[in-house]
Design a protein around this motif. Structure first.
Motif, PDB file in Angstrom:
ATOM      1  N   LEU A 262       0.844  -1.193   0.000  1.00  0.00           N
ATOM      2  CA  LEU A 262       0.000   0.000   0.000  1.00  0.00           C
ATOM      3  C   LEU A 262       0.881   1.246   0.000  1.00  0.00           C
ATOM      4  CD1 LEU A 262      -2.535  -1.176   2.747  1.00  0.00           C
ATOM      5  CD2 LEU A 262      -2.793  -1.363   0.277  1.00  0.00           C
ATOM      6  N   LEU A 263       0.718   2.086  -1.032  1.00  0.00           N
ATOM      7  CA  LEU A 263       1.561   3.264  -1.220  1.00  0.00           C
ATOM      8  C   LEU A 263       0.717   4.537  -1.111  1.00  0.00           C
ATOM      9  CD1 LEU A 263       3.608   1.902  -4.256  1.00  0.00           C
ATOM     10  CD2 LEU A 263       4.261   1.879  -1.838  1.00  0.00           C
ATOM     11  N   HIS A 264       1.058   5.370  -0.147  1.00  0.00           N
ATOM     12  CA  HIS A 264       0.266   6.564   0.161  1.00  0.00           C
ATOM     13  C   HIS A 264       0.557   7.716  -0.800  1.00  0.00           C
ATOM     14  CE1 HIS A 264       3.653   8.809   1.892  1.00  0.00           C
ATOM     15  NE2 HIS A 264       4.023   7.701   2.520  1.00  0.00           N
ATOM     16  N   GLY A 265      -0.193   8.782  -0.637  1.00  0.00           N
ATOM     17  CA  GLY A 265      -0.111   9.924  -1.532  1.00  0.00           C
ATOM     18  C   GLY A 265       0.889  10.977  -1.110  1.00  0.00           C
ATOM     19  N   PHE A 266       0.896  12.081  -1.839  1.00  0.00           N
ATOM     20  CA  PHE A 266       1.864  13.162  -1.659  1.00  0.00           C
ATOM     21  C   PHE A 266       1.755  13.783  -0.271  1.00  0.00           C
ATOM     22  CE2 PHE A 266       2.788  17.755  -1.952  1.00  0.00           C
ATOM     23  CZ  PHE A 266       4.120  17.686  -2.312  1.00  0.00           C
ATOM     24  N   GLY A 267       2.883  13.790   0.439  1.00  0.00           N
ATOM     25  CA  GLY A 267       2.929  14.424   1.752  1.00  0.00           C
ATOM     26  C   GLY A 267       2.188  13.693   2.837  1.00  0.00           C
ATOM     27  N   GLY A 268       1.653  12.499   2.519  1.00  0.00           N
ATOM     28  CA  GLY A 268       0.900  11.734   3.516  1.00  0.00           C
ATOM     29  C   GLY A 268       1.794  10.736   4.241  1.00  0.00           C
ATOM     30  N   HIS A 269       1.165   9.772   4.869  1.00  0.00           N
ATOM     31  CA  HIS A 269       1.885   8.680   5.532  1.00  0.00           C
ATOM     32  C   HIS A 269       0.976   7.468   5.554  1.00  0.00           C
ATOM     33  CE1 HIS A 269      -0.518   9.417   9.156  1.00  0.00           C
ATOM     34  NE2 HIS A 269      -0.247  10.701   8.999  1.00  0.00           N
ATOM     35  N   ARG A 270       1.493   6.357   6.039  1.00  0.00           N
ATOM     36  CA  ARG A 270       0.790   5.079   5.869  1.00  0.00           C
ATOM     37  C   ARG A 270      -0.502   4.960   6.669  1.00  0.00           C
ATOM     38  NH1 ARG A 270       5.070   4.099   9.496  1.00  0.00           N
ATOM     39  NH2 ARG A 270       4.745   2.537  11.158  1.00  0.00           N
ATOM     40  N   ASP A 271      -0.706   5.821   7.659  1.00  0.00           N
ATOM     41  CA  ASP A 271      -1.925   5.751   8.462  1.00  0.00           C
ATOM     42  C   ASP A 271      -2.700   7.065   8.443  1.00  0.00           C
ATOM     43  OD1 ASP A 271      -1.709   3.062   9.326  1.00  0.00           O
ATOM     44  OD2 ASP A 271      -0.203   3.637  10.801  1.00  0.00           O
ATOM     45  N   GLU A 272      -2.598   7.769   7.318  1.00  0.00           N
ATOM     46  CA  GLU A 272      -3.222   9.095   7.244  1.00  0.00           C
ATOM     47  C   GLU A 272      -4.741   9.022   7.091  1.00  0.00           C
ATOM     48  OE1 GLU A 272      -2.543  11.370   3.639  1.00  0.00           O
ATOM     49  OE2 GLU A 272      -1.908   9.553   2.609  1.00  0.00           O
ATOM     50  N   LEU A 273      -5.372  10.162   7.345  1.00  0.00           N
ATOM     51  CA  LEU A 273      -6.809  10.374   7.185  1.00  0.00           C
ATOM     52  C   LEU A 273      -7.653   9.377   7.979  1.00  0.00           C
ATOM     53  CD1 LEU A 273      -7.302  11.423   3.444  1.00  0.00           C
ATOM     54  CD2 LEU A 273      -7.235  12.850   5.493  1.00  0.00           C
ATOM     55  N   ALA A 274      -7.679   9.600   9.274  1.00  0.00           N
ATOM     56  CA  ALA A 274      -8.503   8.756  10.139  1.00  0.00           C
ATOM     57  C   ALA A 274      -9.960   8.833   9.711  1.00  0.00           C
ATOM     58  CB  ALA A 274      -8.363   9.198  11.595  1.00  0.00           C
ATOM     59  N   ILE A 275     -10.606   7.683   9.677  1.00  0.00           N
ATOM     60  CA  ILE A 275     -12.010   7.602   9.287  1.00  0.00           C
ATOM     61  C   ILE A 275     -12.867   7.865  10.518  1.00  0.00           C
ATOM     62  CG2 ILE A 275     -13.795   6.136   8.271  1.00  0.00           C
ATOM     63  CD1 ILE A 275     -11.481   4.528   6.983  1.00  0.00           C
ATOM     64  N   LYS A 276     -13.704   8.867  10.457  1.00  0.00           N
ATOM     65  CA  LYS A 276     -14.492   9.277  11.634  1.00  0.00           C
ATOM     66  C   LYS A 276     -15.321   8.126  12.190  1.00  0.00           C
ATOM     67  CE  LYS A 276     -17.841  12.778  13.119  1.00  0.00           C
ATOM     68  NZ  LYS A 276     -18.672  13.943  12.697  1.00  0.00           N
TER      69      LYS A 276
ATOM     70  N   LEU B 194      -0.742  -1.435  -4.663  1.00  0.00           N
ATOM     71  CA  LEU B 194      -1.952  -0.615  -4.597  1.00  0.00           C
ATOM     72  C   LEU B 194      -1.521   0.790  -4.226  1.00  0.00           C
ATOM     73  CD1 LEU B 194      -5.259  -1.497  -2.687  1.00  0.00           C
ATOM     74  CD2 LEU B 194      -4.391   0.816  -2.946  1.00  0.00           C
ATOM     75  N   GLY B 195      -1.688   1.725  -5.146  1.00  0.00           N
ATOM     76  CA  GLY B 195      -1.276   3.092  -4.895  1.00  0.00           C
ATOM     77  C   GLY B 195      -2.439   4.052  -4.950  1.00  0.00           C
ATOM     78  N   TRP B 196      -2.455   4.979  -3.990  1.00  0.00           N
ATOM     79  CA  TRP B 196      -3.514   5.985  -3.897  1.00  0.00           C
ATOM     80  C   TRP B 196      -2.908   7.347  -4.243  1.00  0.00           C
ATOM     81  CZ3 TRP B 196      -5.489   7.662   1.610  1.00  0.00           C
ATOM     82  CH2 TRP B 196      -6.423   8.714   1.485  1.00  0.00           C
ATOM     83  N   SER B 197      -3.504   8.055  -5.183  1.00  0.00           N
ATOM     84  CA  SER B 197      -3.085   9.394  -5.579  1.00  0.00           C
ATOM     85  C   SER B 197      -1.646   9.357  -6.106  1.00  0.00           C
ATOM     86  CB  SER B 197      -3.240  10.356  -4.398  1.00  0.00           C
ATOM     87  OG  SER B 197      -3.218  11.691  -4.823  1.00  0.00           O
ATOM     88  N   GLN B 198      -0.693  10.081  -5.487  1.00  0.00           N
ATOM     89  CA  GLN B 198       0.688   9.995  -5.964  1.00  0.00           C
ATOM     90  C   GLN B 198       1.241   8.591  -5.775  1.00  0.00           C
ATOM     91  OE1 GLN B 198       3.587  13.321  -5.575  1.00  0.00           O
ATOM     92  NE2 GLN B 198       4.844  11.838  -4.462  1.00  0.00           N
ATOM     93  N   GLY B 199       0.732   7.868  -4.781  1.00  0.00           N
ATOM     94  CA  GLY B 199       1.136   6.474  -4.629  1.00  0.00           C
ATOM     95  C   GLY B 199       0.744   5.639  -5.833  1.00  0.00           C
TER      96      GLY B 199
END
Length: 283
Positions: free
Chosen positions: A39-53, A122-127
């Motif tokens: 799993l490859l994250h996006g620009f300026g993010g990290h592997r556990d970014e964007l917590a799901i509310k 599996l890449g998301w955005s820049q990933g």
């Protein structure tokens, strides 16, 4: 620097790329020999970014858990310069992130319970851009999934940071500070801007001979509409496109329904194209 707290079935791992440690979270499925998804994250993010509310974990942490339930191990990494990985973000480039991705695949090939012939990206955005480049330049992955992937960085990146900031970075021999729409201030090196101007993931994907899954959201304002179709047209091997009414974060601000569908579609695609058709959905 963010430190992840792994779930009981996960463990923190690390490997070295050009003298710098890349941090990751490995989640192993219960099978004796399982396929694995990087799993490859996006620009300026990290592997556990964007917590799901609704659920708490970040999008990739949630994805890893669901993939595990579907019989896939996973490894999510922080690219060098972000999260728990070593390095400075101002030295990041697409090429350095491709190197991190390939090193992750090398690491997974040494894990006894991982099938080295079934390593997926599996890449998301820049990933997604990184996944496409890594696959095209090596033909190593057993399959690739592009989630809202950047296909034309010379179009998307100036839109993200502003054309003035982009041109400053492109024409500067040193570093350039850019302000992001979400309020972050990021320093980037000249080599990053150079690669933005020259890298063409959609053209490169033609070199990848493996199967490709491409997901795009009709509500996504970060990726130009039609990017998925361009990837599919350029790719000369088996591919599948999935379009849904979702934003760049897969509607996770409203729950996990759309993300669940996306994960399930991706896992189903990987299962179908696996070199080992005896893999079955766990019961």
């Amino acid at each position: 620097m963010k430190t992840s707290v792994p779930a009981p079935s996960e463990k923190q791992i690390g490997f070295v790329v050009t003298y710098e440690r890349v941090a990751g979270t490995l989640r192993l499925a219960s099978a004796a020999l399982s396929p694995v998804v990087v799993l490859l994250h996006g620009f300026g993010g990290h592997r556990d970014e964007l917590a799901i509310k609704e659920t708490g974990p970040g999008i990739f942490a949630y994805t890893a858990k669901r993939l595990g339930e579907l019989g896939f191990s996973s490894l999510r990494i922080d690219f060098r310069g972000v999260g728990d990985s070593e390095g400075r973000f101002e030295q990041t480039t697409y090429s350095s992130q491709v190197a991190d991705c390939l090193a992750a695949m090398d690491f997974l090939s040494t894990v006894p319970t991982i099938d080295p012939d079934r390593i997926f990206l599996l890449g998301w955005s820049q990933g997604g851009l990184v996944s496409a480049l890594a696959a095209a330049r090596t033909n190593r992955p057993a399959g690739v999934a592009l989630w809202a992937a950047v296909g034309e960085p010379s179009v998307s990146f100036p839109t993200l940071v502003g054309s003035d900031a982009y041109m400053r970075g492109l024409n500067s021999s040193g570093t350039t500070r850019v302000e992001m729409p979400w309020g972050a201030s990021i320093v980037l090196g000249h080599n990053f801007f150079q690669e933005v101007s020259k890298t063409k993931p959609i053209e490169e994907i033609a070199s990848y001979e493996g199967p490709l899954f491409i997901a795009e959201g009709t509500l996504d304002t970060a990726i130009p509409t039609g990017t998925a179709a361009k990837f599919a047209k350029a790719h000369r091997a088996h591919n599948e496109t999935w379009i849904d009414e979702m934003d760049h974060a897969f509607n996770t601000s409203q729950g996990v329904g759309t993300l669940d569908k996306l994960i399930d579609k991706t896992a189903s695609f990987f299962r179908q194209v696996s070199d080992k058709p005896e893999m079955s959905h766990p019961t």
